[in-house]
Design a protein around this motif. Structure first.
Motif, short mmCIF file in Angstrom:
data_model
loop_
_atom_site.label_atom_id
_atom_site.label_comp_id
_atom_site.label_asym_id
_atom_site.label_seq_id
_atom_site.Cartn_x
_atom_site.Cartn_y
_atom_site.Cartn_z
N UNK A 266 0.87 -1.14 0.28
CA UNK A 266 -0.33 -0.40 -0.26
C UNK A 266 1.01 1.22 0.29
N UNK A 267 1.47 0.72 0.78
CA UNK A 267 3.11 2.36 0.88
C UNK A 267 4.00 2.77 -0.38
N UNK A 268 4.43 1.53 -0.22
CA UNK A 268 5.63 0.95 -1.17
C UNK A 268 6.59 1.78 -1.35
N UNK A 269 6.99 2.28 0.05
CA UNK A 269 8.26 3.32 0.58
C UNK A 269 9.57 2.29 0.54
N UNK A 283 11.38 7.31 -1.34
CA UNK A 283 9.93 7.28 -2.03
C UNK A 283 8.39 6.21 -2.02
N UNK A 284 7.46 6.84 -1.89
CA UNK A 284 5.91 6.40 -1.02
C UNK A 284 5.39 6.69 -2.03
N UNK A 285 3.99 6.29 -2.29
CA UNK A 285 3.15 6.09 -2.60
C UNK A 285 2.07 7.02 -1.95
N UNK A 286 2.15 6.54 -0.77
CA UNK A 286 1.18 7.58 0.12
C UNK A 286 2.51 9.03 0.45
N UNK A 306 13.78 17.49 1.55
CA UNK A 306 13.66 18.54 -0.17
C UNK A 306 13.32 17.61 -1.14
N UNK A 307 12.67 17.35 -2.14
CA UNK A 307 11.48 16.57 -2.74
C UNK A 307 12.39 15.46 -2.46
N UNK A 308 12.04 14.44 -2.20
CA UNK A 308 12.12 13.31 -1.92
C UNK A 308 14.22 12.90 -1.52
N UNK A 309 14.47 13.39 -1.24
CA UNK A 309 15.84 13.62 -0.18
C UNK A 309 16.48 13.96 0.64
N UNK A 327 0.58 9.30 5.97
CA UNK A 327 -1.09 9.38 6.77
C UNK A 327 -1.50 8.49 8.13
N UNK A 328 -0.96 9.11 9.14
CA UNK A 328 -1.20 8.12 10.87
C UNK A 328 -0.12 6.95 11.14
#
Length: 338
Positions: A266-269, A283-286, A306-309, A327-328
């Motif tokens: 679900x989160x694909x972190x 990187x995360x889908x959430x 900052x911007x995924x880094x 998201x919690x």
């Protein structure tokens, strides 16, 4: 709402704890620095009940060492300096522990830390492997390939393209994910006895399953033995020195594994590269709402996301823990700063 989420998280952890059974584990901290074994022909156990099978080797090639404060004591193997002399270490009792597991706990889970060592090049691997009772089938395993400096997985599969069935090696991450000398990495993998399928988690946190043309070939097979293995291949000329620490082998069930996998999907972190030198990408889908980093002493480190880094250039080399909230939901990921 936060209280409800916290209670749910606590119950989930409790559920995992009650359903997972420890089969074998060690952090080597209770051992004495020096040789592990007393006999290289596997007739007599050494420290911790470990047996050593070192063809043309010596007891000094299996040592308890202290590499750094973060890991305390670790198991160190010195490999052969030529293309012969693969070395094996194991404890007895895994087969009995697996047979005594709770009914339904048919998922075998392995996790361990691996230190890539000071020697590079050559041809061979450092691995942790789970064998069946014949010790010919590798049900699951993972390790480090010296020549490519990449994380690998090993499992018993059939390649439907070639028709070959056997213990097949898979690279767990893209070619750009390499781990140089003197680096700690963490490897995880699971074996489903019912289906024979193996899933790996590489050092960067990415899940890996074999491609569709690979079919599991060990469905219904029981694990019998966990081995630390120093493998040498044709053309090897380097005596690789590799260390292992904090290994755990547990039996659990489909419900527990499915719950965890659902959260991951679900989160694909993804957190990479790990180890890192300058920047860490996340990187995360959430939506990521909060990131915190703590050093080995538990002290919070000031960082800028900052911007995924995250810039980690100024961090001192060592191990750190990253807490990520989306998201919690809260996830933790360990990373190494080189």
């Amino acid at each position: 709402m936060k209280k409800v989420l916290s209670l749910s998280a606590f119950l989930l952890v409790l559920f995992h704890t009650l359903n997972a059974q420890s089969l074998e584990s060690d952090n080597f901290n209770s051992y004495t620095i020096g040789n592990v074994g007393t006999d290289i022909t596997a007739n007599s156990p050494g420290q911790g009940g470990f047996y050593t099978d070192f063809a043309n080797g010596s007891n000094s090639e299996a040592q308890i060492v202290n590499i750094d404060a973060a890991h305390d004591k670790s198991l160190q193997l010195t490999g052969s300096a030529n293309a012969a002399g693969t070395k094996y270490m194991w404890k007895k009792g895994l087969g009995a522990a697996w047979a005594a597991r709770t009914a339904g706990n048919d998922i075998l889970k392995l996790e361990f830390n691996l230190y890539t060592g000071s020697a590079t090049g050559g041809a061979g691997r450092a691995t942790v492997l789970i064998y069946d009772g014949t010790t010919h089938k590798t049900l699951l395993g993972a390790g480090y390939d010296y020549a490519t400096q990449r994380a690998v997985g090993i499992a018993n599969y059939t390649n439907t393209t070639t028709g070959v069935t056997g213990n097949i090696l898979f690279y767990l991450e893209p070619t750009t994910y390499t781990y140089p000398a003197n680096t700690w990495i963490t490897l995880k993998c699971t074996f489903n006895k019912t289906t024979g399928a193996v899933v790996w988690t590489g050092p960067a946190g990415m899940l890996y399953s074999p491609a569709a043309n690979y079919i599991p070939a060990a469905a219904g097979v029981d694990p019998f033995e966990l081995d630390f293995v120093s493998v040498v291949n044709a053309g090897n000329t380097v005596a690789h020195i590799t260390s292992f620490d904090n290994y755990t082998l547990t039996a659990t069930n489909n419900v527990v594994l499915g719950t965890k996998d659902t959260a991951v999907k679900e989160n694909s972190i993804s957190v990479y590269p790990n180890p890192a030198t300058d920047f860490i990408n996340i990187q995360s889908q959430s939506l990521i709402t909060k990131i915190e980093i703590f050093d080995a002493a538990g002290i919070k480190i000031n960082i800028i996301y900052d911007h995924g880094k995250i810039n980690v250039k100024d961090l001192s080399p060592g191990a750190y823990m990253m807490n990520i909230e989306t998201n919690g939901k809260r996830f933790s990921e360990k990373f190494i700063k080189k």
